[in-house]
Design an enzyme around this catalytic site. Structure first.
Site, short mmCIF file in Angstrom:
data_model
loop_
_atom_site.label_atom_id
_atom_site.label_comp_id
_atom_site.label_asym_id
_atom_site.label_seq_id
_atom_site.Cartn_x
_atom_site.Cartn_y
_atom_site.Cartn_z
N GLU A 70 -4.98 -7.01 -6.09
CA GLU A 70 -4.99 -8.31 -5.28
C GLU A 70 -3.59 -9.20 -5.85
O GLU A 70 -2.96 -9.69 -4.69
CB GLU A 70 -6.17 -9.23 -5.64
CG GLU A 70 -7.55 -8.28 -5.36
CD GLU A 70 -7.50 -7.80 -4.02
OE1 GLU A 70 -6.68 -8.42 -2.81
OE2 GLU A 70 -8.20 -6.78 -3.51
N HIS A 73 -0.72 -8.16 -3.53
CA HIS A 73 -0.76 -8.28 -2.17
C HIS A 73 0.05 -9.43 -2.12
O HIS A 73 1.08 -9.46 -0.98
CB HIS A 73 -2.08 -8.50 -1.60
CG HIS A 73 -2.88 -7.22 -1.42
ND1 HIS A 73 -2.19 -6.38 -0.51
CD2 HIS A 73 -4.08 -6.59 -1.80
CE1 HIS A 73 -3.11 -5.10 -0.11
NE2 HIS A 73 -4.13 -5.48 -1.08
#
Length: 164
Positions: A70, A73
């Site tokens: 995450e 990203h």
């Protein structure tokens, strides 16, 4: 428990800063994620959301892989902008180069589905059980009618429920 997760987010950012030799703004971290997703990165809000239940059940892999996934990203978005694919080569570069992890798109955590009550409706046709969700059952109580596709009769609540 969430403190370990927040610390891992910070560690991932420090690794990215050392690799790219620049600073990155820290995201807000939320634990308000449920269902099958382990984590979600909201690029424009600079927000990371994590599933605490999946974290508790898969703590070691979650801290190592999911948090880096995450954070990668957000880092990819801040480096390369909006025009990149979510799991494209820029994101993969960060996963491999910065975190030295495989760029896996999905987790393989065992996700327990919650029990769901179904309301059984019937028509005159033989073996005609129609399991309705709570939402559809409520709509019937509010006056909505559903018809059997075979006999065109209105489906009637049998008084039975079952848990799936």
């Amino acid at each position: 428990m969430p403190e370990q997760l927040k610390q891992r987010v910070e560690t991932c950012y420090q690794q990215a800063e050392a690799f790219f030799k620049r600073r990155f703004p820290r995201p807000e971290v939320s634990f308000k994620l449920r269902g099958q997703k382990a984590g979600v990165a909201h690029l424009h809000e600079n927000l990371l959301r994590f599933n605490l239940q999946l974290y508790r059940e898969n703590q070691e892999d979650f801290l190592r892989q999911t948090v880096a996934h995450e954070v990668a990203h957000l880092v990819a978005h801040q480096l390369f902008g909006d025009r990149i694919q979510a799991h494209g080569e820029e994101w993969q570069l960060i996963m491999r180069g910065v975190y030295e992890l495989p760029p896996n798109r999905c987790h393989n955590y065992d996700v327990q589905r919650r029990a769901v009550t179904r309301y059984i409706y019937r028509c005159p046709c033989p073996q005609s059980d129609f399991p309705f969700t709570a939402q559809r059952h409520k709509l019937v109580h509010q006056g909505r009618r559903y018809l059997c596709k075979r006999c065109r009769e209105i489906l009637v609540y049998s008084g039975e429920t079952r848990v799936e």
